[in-house]
Design an enzyme around this catalytic site. Structure first.
Site, mmCIF file in Angstrom:
data_model
loop_
_atom_site.group_PDB
_atom_site.id
_atom_site.type_symbol
_atom_site.label_atom_id
_atom_site.label_comp_id
_atom_site.label_asym_id
_atom_site.label_seq_id
_atom_site.Cartn_x
_atom_site.Cartn_y
_atom_site.Cartn_z
ATOM 1 N N GLU A 61 -11.583 1.581 -8.287
ATOM 2 C CA GLU A 61 -10.438 1.831 -7.675
ATOM 3 C C GLU A 61 -9.875 0.518 -6.993
ATOM 4 O OE1 GLU A 61 -8.323 4.141 -3.832
ATOM 5 O OE2 GLU A 61 -10.870 4.554 -4.540
ATOM 6 N N GLU A 65 -10.818 -4.427 -2.693
ATOM 7 C CA GLU A 65 -9.707 -4.580 -1.601
ATOM 8 C C GLU A 65 -9.787 -5.988 -1.329
ATOM 9 O OE1 GLU A 65 -7.008 -4.475 0.771
ATOM 10 O OE2 GLU A 65 -7.278 -2.561 -0.207
ATOM 11 N N ASP A 116 -9.282 -9.837 -5.644
ATOM 12 C CA ASP A 116 -8.106 -9.504 -6.540
ATOM 13 C C ASP A 116 -8.534 -8.567 -7.988
ATOM 14 O OD1 ASP A 116 -5.865 -9.717 -8.072
ATOM 15 O OD2 ASP A 116 -6.706 -11.321 -9.234
ATOM 16 N N ASP A 150 1.726 -1.578 -3.998
ATOM 17 C CA ASP A 150 2.989 -1.813 -3.221
ATOM 18 C C ASP A 150 4.112 -2.047 -4.123
ATOM 19 O OD1 ASP A 150 4.995 -3.675 -1.990
ATOM 20 O OD2 ASP A 150 3.349 -4.616 -0.567
ATOM 21 N N LYS A 196 12.440 -4.700 -3.724
ATOM 22 C CA LYS A 196 13.760 -5.621 -4.164
ATOM 23 C C LYS A 196 13.565 -5.787 -5.624
ATOM 24 C CE LYS A 196 14.751 -7.362 0.675
ATOM 25 N NZ LYS A 196 14.796 -8.540 1.621
ATOM 26 N N ASP A 227 4.638 6.867 -4.306
ATOM 27 C CA ASP A 227 5.629 7.580 -3.675
ATOM 28 C C ASP A 227 6.930 6.907 -3.981
ATOM 29 O OD1 ASP A 227 4.318 5.494 -2.026
ATOM 30 O OD2 ASP A 227 6.121 5.932 -0.689
#
Length: 255
Positions: A86, A111, A138, A161, A165, A197
């Site tokens: 994950e 993480e 990473d 993330d 933009k 989402d």
């Protein structure tokens, strides 16, 4: 920002390697970053848990500038079992719940941010869960250097993330090169499960995943998946996403 965490990759605009000290953004490879810098601290209790359990349950993706070598997951977990990676586990809300529901799988959670890992480590300790291990670093670095071809039964990427933009879309992690790397690391029949989402990012992820020739799209209710697609909702979803759709995208690596 989800309480589960956002997807992470490394970038050129950071100055310090991973460390067990104050929260800093680490430097790995000269490529575009897909995470935002943040500074935070952990509590004394979390620090005590970290000091006690990290040597057993945690790894760094890099030792300074040098990447870690291939993981021996059988030695690390003390058993031979299918491995799920994950990437961007955040505070580990879904990580812990899914690991508890699938005790026959070994979960490696990646993480960048130490605070999230500390929260997950404390939750693992409280729940006495033994099938989760943690890597600070990473996700692409981990895939590149710590796992070999056909070594993973599943890869999970929840709420990366979105960098909404347009000029930042190049910072999104799930690009063709990354998905190709994931496909290489999955064993035949292994599953890539992504969730977002953000509708625009969902469309991009779908296009990239469908464009990878070694993967074929499947649905969450496909019979006999090697890993569960039942992702528990995080507090972020329950509070911030009321009435908003979450796209669940799954692919299987073809034989």
């Amino acid at each position: 920002m989800s309480d589960h965490g956002r997807m992470h990759a490394s970038g050129p605009d950071v100055a310090s390697p991973l460390a067990e000290g104050p929260e800093v953004t680490p430097h790995f490879l000269p490529r575009v970053t897909s995470f935002r810098a943040r500074r935070s601290s952990i509590s004394d209790r979390q620090q005590a848990t970290w000091d006690r359990l990290w040597p057993e349950l945690g790894r760094q993706a890099r030792d300074g500038e040098a990447p870690a070598g291939l993981l021996d997951t059988e030695a690390w977990f003390g058993r031979r079992a299918p491995v799920v990676l994950e990437i961007g586990c955040g505070t580990g809300t879904s990580t812990l719940a899914m690991a508890q529901a699938e005790p026959d799988l070994d979960v490696v959670a990646v993480e960048v941010y130490r605070r999230g890992l500390a929260q997950l480590l404390s939750a693992i300790d409280r729940a006495s869960v033994r099938n989760v291990r943690l890597i600070r670093g990473d996700g692409v670095d981990v895939l590149t250097h710590m796992f070999g071809p056909d070594s993973l039964t599943g890869v999970r990427v929840f709420f990366p993330d979105p960098w909404p933009k347009a000029r930042h879309h190049k910072r999104r992690l799930l690009q063709p090169d990354t998905v190709a790397l994931i496909a290489d690391r999955l064993r035949p029949g292994g599953v890539l499960h992504a969730a977002t989402d953000h509708s625009d990012y969902a469309a991009q992820i779908a296009e990239v995943g469908d464009g990878e020739p070694r993967l074929r799209r499947i649905s969450a209710d496909t019979a006999q998946l090697p890993i569960s697609a039942a992702r528990p909702a995080t507090k972020y979803e329950m509070k911030a996403l009321a009435g908003t759709d979450v796209a669940e995208l799954l692919w299987e690596k073809m034989p």
